[in-house]
Design a protein around this motif. Structure first.
Motif, PDB file in Angstrom:
ATOM      1  N   THR A   1     -36.007  13.625  -7.734  1.00 50.53           N
ATOM      2  CA  THR A   1     -37.230  13.007  -7.243  1.00 50.53           C
ATOM      3  C   THR A   1     -38.269  12.924  -8.360  1.00 50.53           C
TER       4      THR A   1
ATOM      5  N   THR B   1     -42.341  11.440  -8.697  1.00 47.89           N
ATOM      6  CA  THR B   1     -43.437  10.839  -7.933  1.00 47.89           C
ATOM      7  C   THR B   1     -44.780  11.020  -8.617  1.00 47.89           C
TER       8      THR B   1
ATOM      9  N   GLY C   1     -32.079  10.822  -3.793  1.00 52.93           N
ATOM     10  CA  GLY C   1     -33.329  11.141  -4.479  1.00 52.93           C
ATOM     11  C   GLY C   1     -34.309  10.018  -4.267  1.00 52.93           C
ATOM     12  N   SER C   2     -35.344   9.945  -5.114  1.00 51.42           N
ATOM     13  CA  SER C   2     -36.331   8.874  -4.959  1.00 51.42           C
ATOM     14  C   SER C   2     -37.219   8.777  -6.191  1.00 51.42           C
TER      15      SER C   2
END
Length: 362
Positions: A234, A236, A263-264
């Motif tokens: 991840t 962000t 994930g992101s």
């Protein structure tokens, strides 16, 4: 009397328990560990670090450490790192004219990670309001700076110069690799290398501003390459701003890995970024990497949301492989992108996009 005795004893204990405050000047590697454990103001002056040894700087909270002169690292084919800094609320700085020389030419073979074993250079694991500034790294053997497990740390006025590797076989000489870290700022910094200027793998709340990147692969995100654990994939709340990318393979490169689990990537902004002399892609977003290579078959396992570009402008080199914008997303892998004033000239190939951001015509 009894109360006075207890009070006095407590004061004596506090005095004995407090870190020592004297300045220690270190002129040999053998003296480093003693200085690190007993001094709060440390000067490391012109030392040579032996082969297969890390300059380990596990600093007491509040310590200031200064590099003076040239710090060199004896050659050995090992993984490194050559330097590791940890500690809370510490300051690490380079005096005027100081250099940490990785002697990269003794390692470079044109093969990078696939050649002889080469040590990573400088690992940062600091926390608690730490500052690392005016650091000059010369000729990294391979990846230059790894920010790993760090938080609340500022890097200011770094110079990373691996330009000699352009003609001598330097490869995989990433400027800054960041993983497992949060609240990181890198600013007012110059990188000359043969790979990513910045490569972000995992973390949150990061700012990269006033960077000048030359000769490498641009301002990059690479999420999922090293882990199949979704929690580790991840990234962000990241901002790149007021930066220049020159004579590089890519300007902006975002890639996700199809073999990495879930994930992101979310809330990433590039603003006021200027390109010049970009040879392959001005902006390149691909969700199709597997085994470290592009496959042409994108997936949506690591979605990219809120990828925002504002005032990203400049020019390609005009070479035969130059394409201003290439976007290859999985079927549901990309959403909520907003781009404004994105203009990249002098590409030989036309843009190619299977997803079109709001405010941009591919």
């Amino acid at each position: 009397m009894f109360k006075l005795f207890i009070s006095t004893a407590a004061l004596i204990w506090v005095a004995l328990a407090s870190p020592l405050k004297e300045t220690c000047t270190v002129t040999s590697f053998d003296a480093v560990s003693t200085a690190v454990s007993s001094c709060s103001n440390i000067v490391i002056q012109g030392i040579t670090v032996p082969a297969n040894k890390t300059l380990a700087l596990n600093l007491t909270a509040g310590t200031t450490l200064t590099f003076e002169g040239t710090i060199t690292f004896a050659h050995s084919n090992w993984n490194g790192p050559l330097v590791q800094v940890s500690g809370s609320n510490v300051t690490v700085k380079g005096a005027s004219g100081s250099v940490l020389d990785g002697l990269g030419a003794q390692y470079w073979d044109g093969l990078g990670d696939n050649g002889v074993t080469k040590p990573k250079f400088f690992r940062i694991k600091t926390t608690g309001g730490s500052l690392l500034e005016n650091i000059n790294l010369l000729n990294c053997p391979i990846q230059c700076v790894s920010i790993n497990g760090a938080s609340n740390t500022v890097l200011n006025k770094w110079t990373i110069d691996v330009s000699a590797g352009d003609s001598a076989g330097g490869k995989n000489t990433d400027g800054f690799d960041v993983s497992g870290s949060s609240d990181i700022t890198v600013q007012n910094t110059e990188v000359k290398n043969q790979d990513d200027c910045v490569a972000l793998n995992q973390g949150s709340n990061m700012i990269f501003k006033n960077l000048t990147c030359s000769g490498g692969h641009g301002l990059s995100l690479s999420v999922g390459q090293s882990s199949k654990n979704g929690s580790a994939n991840t990234l962000t709340n990241v901002t790149f701003t007021d930066s220049i990318v020159l004579n590089s393979r890519n300007g902006i490169h975002v890639k996700t890995h199809t073999d990495a689990g879930t994930g992101s990537i979310d809330l990433v902004t590039y603003q006021n970024i200027q390109f010049s002399g970009i040879t392959h892609y001005g902006i390149n977003v691909q969700e199709d990497y597997k085994g470290g290579k592009s496959t042409g078959s994108p997936t949506s396992n690591i979605p990219i949301t809120n990828l925002n570009l504002q005032n990203v402008t400049g020019s390609m080199s005009g070479g035969s492989n130059s394409m201003p914008v290439f976007i290859l997303c999985g079927s549901t892998g990309c959403s909520s992108w907003t781009w404004s004033t994105v203009s990249i000239a002098n590409g030989t190939k036309s843009n190619s996009c299977n997803f079109t951001p709001s405010g941009f015509s591919c």
